[in-house]
Write a protein that holds these residues in place. Structure first.
Motif, PDB file in Angstrom:
ATOM      1  N   PRO A   1       0.408  -5.138  -1.221  1.00 55.88           N
ATOM      2  CA  PRO A   1       0.880  -6.547  -1.071  1.00 55.88           C
ATOM      3  C   PRO A   1       2.345  -6.883  -1.937  1.00 55.88           C
ATOM      4  N   ASP A   2       2.476  -6.076  -3.205  1.00 54.93           N
ATOM      5  CA  ASP A   2       3.597  -6.547  -3.957  1.00 54.93           C
ATOM      6  C   ASP A   2       4.605  -5.493  -4.219  1.00 54.93           C
ATOM      7  N   MET A   3       4.424  -4.372  -3.512  1.00 57.29           N
ATOM      8  CA  MET A   3       5.657  -3.301  -3.736  1.00 57.29           C
ATOM      9  C   MET A   3       5.419  -2.202  -2.831  1.00 57.29           C
ATOM     10  N   ASP A   4       6.775  -1.605  -2.487  1.00 55.58           N
ATOM     11  CA  ASP A   4       6.650  -0.452  -1.656  1.00 55.58           C
ATOM     12  C   ASP A   4       6.049   0.587  -2.135  1.00 55.58           C
ATOM     13  N   SER A   5       5.495   1.379  -1.407  1.00 53.73           N
ATOM     14  CA  SER A   5       4.487   2.390  -2.101  1.00 53.73           C
ATOM     15  C   SER A   5       5.391   3.484  -2.554  1.00 53.73           C
ATOM     16  N   SER A   6       6.577   3.828  -1.959  1.00 55.74           N
ATOM     17  CA  SER A   6       7.468   4.486  -2.698  1.00 55.74           C
ATOM     18  C   SER A   6       7.952   4.146  -4.190  1.00 55.74           C
ATOM     19  N   ASP A   7       8.081   2.919  -4.406  1.00 53.97           N
ATOM     20  CA  ASP A   7       8.500   2.342  -5.639  1.00 53.97           C
ATOM     21  C   ASP A   7       7.383   2.436  -6.713  1.00 53.97           C
ATOM     22  N   VAL A   8       6.101   2.205  -6.009  1.00 53.90           N
ATOM     23  CA  VAL A   8       5.066   2.493  -6.978  1.00 53.90           C
ATOM     24  C   VAL A   8       4.846   3.883  -7.572  1.00 53.90           C
ATOM     25  N   VAL A   9       5.289   4.708  -6.536  1.00 52.97           N
ATOM     26  CA  VAL A   9       5.150   6.325  -7.039  1.00 52.97           C
ATOM     27  C   VAL A   9       6.267   6.520  -8.058  1.00 52.97           C
TER      28      VAL A   9
END
Length: 124
Positions: A58-66
């Protein structure tokens, strides 16, 4: 060999609970995060060996999390898997460019989840 550590990042408490039950029974220490921010904050404190990141947080794009996880200072880089509910090659490629090692689809089975851990242990 010390116990493997896994961080499950998913906004669904059901997915986190199922994965935790499966992995805990295989002697893997599991921590949970419901958001990307929470995952990065937890990992800054203690990095897991394997991190499973939901593709639609809900809060961040998954690639940004990675990318955020991969840039944290740590002795070893985590083995990151993207978890998707439908095959999305664009999301998989973005996550891989950011540092993810692979992906798996939901709903996953016990055998599928544990297989990723076997692969990681042989690759490490």
């Amino acid at each position: 060999m010390e116990m493997a550590r896994c961080l499950i990042v998913d906004d669904s408490s059901v997915i986190r609970k199922v994965a935790k039950r499966i992995l805990s029974s295989a002697d893997i220490m599991v921590t949970e995060a419901a958001t990307g921010e929470e995952a990065i904050a937890l990992s800054a404190h203690e990095m897991a060996d394997i991190i499973i990141v939901d593709s639609s947080l809900p809060d961040m794009d998954s690639s940004d999390v990675v990318r955020g996880l991969m840039t944290l200072p740590s002795e070893g880089k985590p083995h990151i898997l993207l978890c998707l509910s439908a095959l999305d090659l664009g999301a998989i490629m973005r996550a891989k460019r950011a540092g993810a090692k692979g992906y798996m689809l939901k709903p996953f089975t016990r055998a599928q989840l544990l297989e990723h851990f076997r692969e990681f242990r042989f690759a490490a």
